[in-house]
Scaffold this motif. Structure first.
Motif, PDB file in Angstrom:
ATOM      1  N   ALA A   1      32.122  14.977  27.637  1.00  0.00           N
ATOM      2  CA  ALA A   1      33.128  14.411  26.740  1.00  0.00           C
ATOM      3  C   ALA A   1      32.652  13.043  26.273  1.00  0.00           C
ATOM      4  CB  ALA A   1      34.485  14.295  27.435  1.00  0.00           C
ATOM      5  N   LEU A   2      33.076  12.663  25.072  1.00  0.00           N
ATOM      6  CA  LEU A   2      32.748  11.350  24.524  1.00  0.00           C
ATOM      7  C   LEU A   2      33.917  10.411  24.808  1.00  0.00           C
ATOM      8  CD1 LEU A   2      30.786   9.595  22.902  1.00  0.00           C
ATOM      9  CD2 LEU A   2      31.967  10.346  20.820  1.00  0.00           C
ATOM     10  N   TRP A   3      33.628   9.314  25.516  1.00  0.00           N
ATOM     11  CA  TRP A   3      34.651   8.374  25.984  1.00  0.00           C
ATOM     12  C   TRP A   3      34.485   7.051  25.235  1.00  0.00           C
ATOM     13  CZ3 TRP A   3      35.043   6.927  31.917  1.00  0.00           C
ATOM     14  CH2 TRP A   3      36.173   6.122  32.117  1.00  0.00           C
ATOM     15  N   ARG A   4      35.530   6.644  24.527  1.00  0.00           N
ATOM     16  CA  ARG A   4      35.523   5.393  23.764  1.00  0.00           C
ATOM     17  C   ARG A   4      36.258   4.308  24.548  1.00  0.00           C
ATOM     18  NH1 ARG A   4      37.672   4.919  17.485  1.00  0.00           N
ATOM     19  NH2 ARG A   4      37.006   2.760  17.091  1.00  0.00           N
ATOM     20  N   LEU A   5      35.651   3.119  24.635  1.00  0.00           N
ATOM     21  CA  LEU A   5      36.202   2.014  25.418  1.00  0.00           C
ATOM     22  C   LEU A   5      36.098   0.707  24.644  1.00  0.00           C
ATOM     23  CD1 LEU A   5      34.225   3.213  28.444  1.00  0.00           C
ATOM     24  CD2 LEU A   5      36.606   2.577  28.789  1.00  0.00           C
ATOM     25  N   PRO A   6      36.938  -0.287  24.999  1.00  0.00           N
ATOM     26  CA  PRO A   6      36.767  -1.611  24.389  1.00  0.00           C
ATOM     27  C   PRO A   6      35.440  -2.227  24.830  1.00  0.00           C
ATOM     28  CG  PRO A   6      38.897  -1.417  25.503  1.00  0.00           C
ATOM     29  CD  PRO A   6      38.075  -0.237  25.921  1.00  0.00           C
TER      30      PRO A   6
END
Length: 251
Positions: free
Chosen positions: A34-39
């Motif tokens: 899965a592609l995980w987007r974070l600050p």
């Protein structure tokens, strides 16, 4: 005394299990890749951070852990690989393996087929594939509790709805240990059950958003608030005693 003499010490010899009797089995468990987007925590660097998050479940009748399993994922290019590490023991024959790989700033991963392979101590293997479809979603934006505030012992977590997000989850930490995680919810708020947190306790939390109906459907894209403990928003539960009426209203 025994027939072998009074000085004989009886010993029970337990043979080593045959580690090659059964083949291991690997399962995506509705995750895989899965592609995980974070600050971005590297202020003042612009742009968000993206990680490839890998997780699979391994079962083995010969024992897991205990059969020295190695789990590796091969990227769509056929040459790039990453080793997954043991994450959680589910039973004597089942274990979850996990890994997260941070992508260079401004670089998106390759969509396509990722192949997971488990190998046990005897060289037996099993493989499974997962297709990554990229459709990034925005980060959850917190409304309450804001960082450094005081809250009731059973606070309400609120955030702005995330476009294309189907489900959310809240995880609360005391120190680096996870204290509580919510059920998956389609709502943009969550009240933690009364009695879960201590009064006058310092807690951190993270909010996740998923744009597939995870965990019912396999996830490909997610986002969250800050990952690292020191960057996560924190709050302190106050010492005001709760009245019986308040407890009834919160149930």
């Amino acid at each position: 005394s025994s027939a072998f003499g009074t000085n004989f010490d009886w010993q029970t010899v337990v043979p080593e299990p045959d580690r090659g009797t059964n083949d291991p089995m690997i399962d995506l468990d509705n995750w895989g890749v899965a592609l995980w987007r974070l600050p971005n925590w590297e202020t003042p660097s612009p742009g968000d951070v993206y990680w490839l998050s890998f997780a699979v479940k391994v079962t083995d009748a010969d024992g897991c852990p205990g059969n020295n399993h190695q789990v590796e994922v091969t990227y769509p290019d056929g040459t790039t690989t990453a080793r997954l590490i043991p994450d959680r023991v589910n039973s004597s024959n089942e274990m979850t393996f996990w890994q997260a790989v941070q992508l260079p700033q401004g670089v998106m991963p390759a969509a396509g087929t990722y192949t997971f392979t488990v190998t046990d101590e005897a060289g037996n293997t099993d493989s499974i594939t997962d297709d990554l479809v990229i459709s990034t979603i925005d980060l959850p934006q917190i409304i309450t509790p804001t960082n450094g505030t005081s809250t009731p012992p059973c606070p309400v977590f609120k955030w702005h709805p995330v476009t294309n997000a189907d489900n959310y989850r809240v995880r609360v930490y005391e120190g680096v240990s996870r204290t509580h995680h919510s059920e998956y919810t389609a709502d943009s708020s969550y009240r933690i059950p009364c009695g879960t947190l201590d009064r006058n306790g310092l807690y951190h939390y993270r909010i996740y958003a998923y744009n597939e109906n995870y965990p019912t459907v396999e996830v490909d894209n997610l986002s969250s608030t800050e990952f690292y403990h020191g960057d996560q928003p924190n709050f302190v539960t106050d010492l005001i005693p709760l009245s019986p009426i308040f407890n009834i209203l919160m149930e």
